[in-house]
Design an enzyme around this catalytic site. Structure first.
Site, short mmCIF file in Angstrom:
data_model
loop_
_atom_site.label_atom_id
_atom_site.label_comp_id
_atom_site.label_asym_id
_atom_site.label_seq_id
_atom_site.Cartn_x
_atom_site.Cartn_y
_atom_site.Cartn_z
CD GLN A 40 -27.17 9.77 -122.03
OE1 GLN A 40 -27.12 10.88 -123.47
NE2 GLN A 40 -26.05 9.55 -122.24
CE LYS A 41 -31.02 0.92 -120.42
NZ LYS A 41 -31.78 0.61 -120.95
CG HIS B 23 -41.24 3.63 -121.74
ND1 HIS B 23 -41.05 2.36 -120.80
CD2 HIS B 23 -40.24 3.57 -122.61
CE1 HIS B 23 -39.91 1.23 -121.84
NE2 HIS B 23 -39.71 1.42 -122.71
#
Ligand code: PAF
Length: 283
Positions: free
Chosen positions: A148-149, A37
């Site tokens: 992108q996770k 984050h």
């Protein structure tokens, strides 16, 4: 950093910001923040004038048997981290602020929402799209940052932005991993030491996929089979899916050409983790 809980207040604050010609960067989160984050927050701070982060554990994206109630929460720690980074606004609405009595409107992105994670989590992306569109309408950001996770989420949200002509740019930033390869996730907090060790097989299998391509393998079935074999050798891990798909429509591809998304979901004990990598054929 200003902490705001009401839609009316955050709208008022940001209207003022915009009236001075400043750009707004937005990082929507469900809290329990980690370096993944924070990488989004830092990108926003570098590229826009004012950064807004939201923390809202969105009930609409959890199925009835999922971990909404147990989802990890630590608002005090999260706000300290964001304050330290230099975030301008933290928006923390409660459930009634986002979904007041009588709420009936939901956003569906057809087809894409039923693939990959959508097969086992019906309604999940409907919940994500709805809350993200609401947040965009409240914050009105110039750029919004995603990881992108959650590769499928990023593809779906880009589609939604395009289809609904929204004036926001979506930036997708790389997965942040621990030194040993484990992709950062708030849900890693649920893993026992033994499970955490077992979970490493997920990123290892994705690395193996890329290395097979480098050695000349182009057949997706062969690559998926090898990944499956590796993951199945870990007794604590149960595969939900492993797929190699194109990066726009998320359709399975048979032969590797330039680029494809290798995505997987698996249970480590009771913890469901996702991971992915962009496979590339060089040259
Ligand atoms: O990726 C997440 O944390 C959530 O799906 C999001 C985008 C904050 C929507 O609730």
């Amino acid at each position: 950093m200003k902490i705001v809980t009401k839609i009316i207040d955050v709208k008022k604050e940001l209207k003022e910001v915009r009236s001075h010609g400043k750009t707004i960067g937005f990082v929507p989160t469900m809290g329990y923040l980690h370096e993944g984050h924070l990488s989004l927050v830092r990108e926003s701070l570098q590229n826009t004038d004012v950064t807004v982060v939201s923390i809202f554990i969105n009930p609409a994206q959890f199925g009835p048997k999922e971990d909404f109630k147990e989802y990890p929460r630590d608002l005090e720690r999260d706000s300290e981290l964001l304050e330290r980074e230099g975030v301008d606004y933290l928006f923390v609405p409660d459930k009634n602020e986002i979904y007041p009595e009588g709420y009936e409107t939901y956003i569906e992105v057809l087809n894409l929402q039923d693939k990959l994670c959508g097969c086992s989590r019906p309604g999940h992306f409907r919940g994500v799209n709805t809350v993200v569109l609401k947040l965009f309408n409240i914050i009105y950001p110039d750029i919004s940052f995603f990881g992108q996770k959650d590769a499928q989420q990023a593809v779906i949200l880009k589609r939604m932005v395009q289809d609904l002509d929204l004036d926001v740019r979506i930036e997708v930033l790389p997965i942040i991993r621990e030194k040993d390869g484990l992709a950062l996730s708030s849900r890693n907090a649920y893993l026992s030491q033994e499970e955490r060790k077992a979970a490493l097989v997920l990123s290892k299998s994705l690395k193996e996929a890329q290395s097979m391509i480098e050695k000349g393998e182009r057949d997706s079935v062969e690559i998926v089979n090898r990944m499956r074999e590796m993951i199945n050798s870990e007794p604590l891990v149960k595969i939900e899916y492993i797929e190699i798909v194109d990066m726009v429509k998320l359709n399975p591809i048979a032969r590797m050409e330039k680029e494809a998304l290798a995505a997987l979901a698996a249970y480590i004990g009771k913890v469901r983790l996702i991971d992915n990598t962009i496979l590339r054929v060089e040259g």
